[in-house]
Design a protein around this motif. Structure first.
Motif, PDB file in Angstrom:
ATOM      1  N   GLN A  40       5.953   8.319   1.594  1.00 41.52           N
ATOM      2  CA  GLN A  40       7.345   8.038   0.941  1.00 41.52           C
ATOM      3  C   GLN A  40       8.304   8.157   2.212  1.00 41.52           C
ATOM      4  O   GLN A  40       9.474   8.855   2.080  1.00 41.52           O
ATOM      5  CB  GLN A  40       7.724   9.117   0.166  1.00 41.52           C
ATOM      6  N   LEU A  41       8.050   7.583   3.330  1.00 40.53           N
ATOM      7  CA  LEU A  41       9.090   7.367   4.436  1.00 40.53           C
ATOM      8  C   LEU A  41       9.560   6.053   4.807  1.00 40.53           C
ATOM      9  O   LEU A  41       9.063   4.935   4.348  1.00 40.53           O
ATOM     10  CB  LEU A  41       7.929   7.688   5.868  1.00 40.53           C
ATOM     11  N   ASP A  45      12.916   7.697   9.158  1.00 37.08           N
ATOM     12  CA  ASP A  45      12.279   8.730   8.953  1.00 37.08           C
ATOM     13  C   ASP A  45      11.044   9.113  10.137  1.00 37.08           C
ATOM     14  O   ASP A  45      10.437   9.991  10.401  1.00 37.08           O
ATOM     15  CB  ASP A  45      11.426   8.864   7.757  1.00 37.08           C
ATOM     16  N   ALA A  49       8.793  12.329  11.418  1.00 42.00           N
ATOM     17  CA  ALA A  49       7.401  12.426  10.763  1.00 42.00           C
ATOM     18  C   ALA A  49       6.484  12.477  11.979  1.00 42.00           C
ATOM     19  O   ALA A  49       5.363  13.281  11.884  1.00 42.00           O
ATOM     20  CB  ALA A  49       7.236  11.365   9.849  1.00 42.00           C
ATOM     21  N   ALA A  82      13.151  23.419   6.041  1.00 41.85           N
ATOM     22  CA  ALA A  82      12.739  23.307   4.799  1.00 41.85           C
ATOM     23  C   ALA A  82      12.326  24.727   3.973  1.00 41.85           C
ATOM     24  O   ALA A  82      11.494  25.027   3.854  1.00 41.85           O
ATOM     25  CB  ALA A  82      11.498  22.539   4.536  1.00 41.85           C
ATOM     26  N   ARG A 101      15.052  22.498  -0.670  1.00 42.41           N
ATOM     27  CA  ARG A 101      15.319  20.918  -0.852  1.00 42.41           C
ATOM     28  C   ARG A 101      14.140  20.182  -0.952  1.00 42.41           C
ATOM     29  O   ARG A 101      13.850  19.515   0.018  1.00 42.41           O
ATOM     30  CB  ARG A 101      16.124  20.706   0.397  1.00 42.41           C
ATOM     31  N   GLY A 103      11.491  17.133  -1.672  1.00 42.65           N
ATOM     32  CA  GLY A 103      11.611  15.706  -1.501  1.00 42.65           C
ATOM     33  C   GLY A 103      11.214  15.172  -0.024  1.00 42.65           C
ATOM     34  O   GLY A 103      10.349  14.095  -0.037  1.00 42.65           O
ATOM     35  N   SER A 104      11.715  15.678   0.942  1.00 47.37           N
ATOM     36  CA  SER A 104      11.513  15.138   2.166  1.00 47.37           C
ATOM     37  C   SER A 104       9.957  15.588   2.585  1.00 47.37           C
ATOM     38  O   SER A 104       9.428  16.466   1.977  1.00 47.37           O
ATOM     39  CB  SER A 104      12.314  15.918   3.281  1.00 47.37           C
ATOM     40  N   LEU A 105       9.318  14.862   3.582  1.00 48.62           N
ATOM     41  CA  LEU A 105       8.068  15.216   4.001  1.00 48.62           C
ATOM     42  C   LEU A 105       7.897  16.578   4.716  1.00 48.62           C
ATOM     43  O   LEU A 105       6.971  17.379   4.362  1.00 48.62           O
ATOM     44  CB  LEU A 105       7.509  14.036   5.229  1.00 48.62           C
ATOM     45  N   THR A 106       9.056  17.036   5.366  1.00 51.03           N
ATOM     46  CA  THR A 106       9.208  18.253   5.963  1.00 51.03           C
ATOM     47  C   THR A 106       9.079  19.420   4.910  1.00 51.03           C
ATOM     48  O   THR A 106       8.222  20.273   4.711  1.00 51.03           O
ATOM     49  CB  THR A 106      10.339  18.596   6.794  1.00 51.03           C
ATOM     50  N   ARG A 108       7.556  18.978   1.814  1.00 50.60           N
ATOM     51  CA  ARG A 108       6.278  18.976   1.172  1.00 50.60           C
ATOM     52  C   ARG A 108       5.531  19.751   2.134  1.00 50.60           C
ATOM     53  O   ARG A 108       4.322  20.292   1.745  1.00 50.60           O
ATOM     54  CB  ARG A 108       5.767  17.466   0.790  1.00 50.60           C
TER      55      ARG A 108
END
Length: 168
Positions: A40-41, A45, A49, A82, A101, A103-106, A108
């Protein structure tokens, strides 16, 4: 790399991110729309990433007792963006950790690392010792001392190099 079972639970996300770069060929799955969609990038991003991926790789190398492959931003600094919160399900009282927060890859990745810490599986996720590989793998060996992602490929190459070095 050869097919093998992925890491358990949320560690599969960490393993998958680290393995988006094939160090030997230089192919980066994040360069493709499919690869970015998997995490989801967006194009914007990508620098963050990739920085996260290489910081994770350095930690996985440390789990296997190897020095970092190159200087990277410490993973703790990246995951500090995060923060995690404890969640409690009112229906059954089960507790967990989630990124404040989400949603972001970080976020997750931070959640995956926290879950792995709780499950005591974090240090079993490692990176291959072979400098031309560095593939992430989950160490299922009883002693937790695997050094290579695949004994049939990277391990065999390393043993053959040692054998040839003794011959000369």
């Amino acid at each position: 790399m050869s097919e093998r079972p992925s890491a358990p639970g949320s560690l599969a996300l960490v393993e998958a991110l680290v393995n988006t770069l094939d160090v030997e060929s230089g192919a980066d799955a994040l360069d493709t729309p499919e690869g970015r969609a998997r995490f989801q990038l967006t194009e914007e991003d990508l620098p963050a990433a990739r920085e996260l991926r290489e910081s994770l790789r350095a930690v996985l190398l440390a789990h296997a007792g190897h020095p970092p492959h190159r200087p990277v931003t410490p993973l703790g600094e990246l995951l500090a963006d995060a923060p995690l919160v404890v969640t409690v399900d009112p229906a059954d009282g089960s507790a967990g950790l989630a990124a404040a927060r989400a949603g972001s890859l970080t976020a997750r990745i931070a959640t995956a690392v926290a879950e792995a810490l709780v499950a005591d599986t974090w240090t079993r996720l490692k990176a291959c010792e072979a400098g031309d590989c560095l593939w992430a793998y989950y160490d299922r060996s009883p002693a937790g001392r695997r050094r290579w992602c695949s004994m049939q490929v990277c391990g065999a190459r390393a043993k053959m190099r040692r054998y040839r070095a003794k011959e000369t």
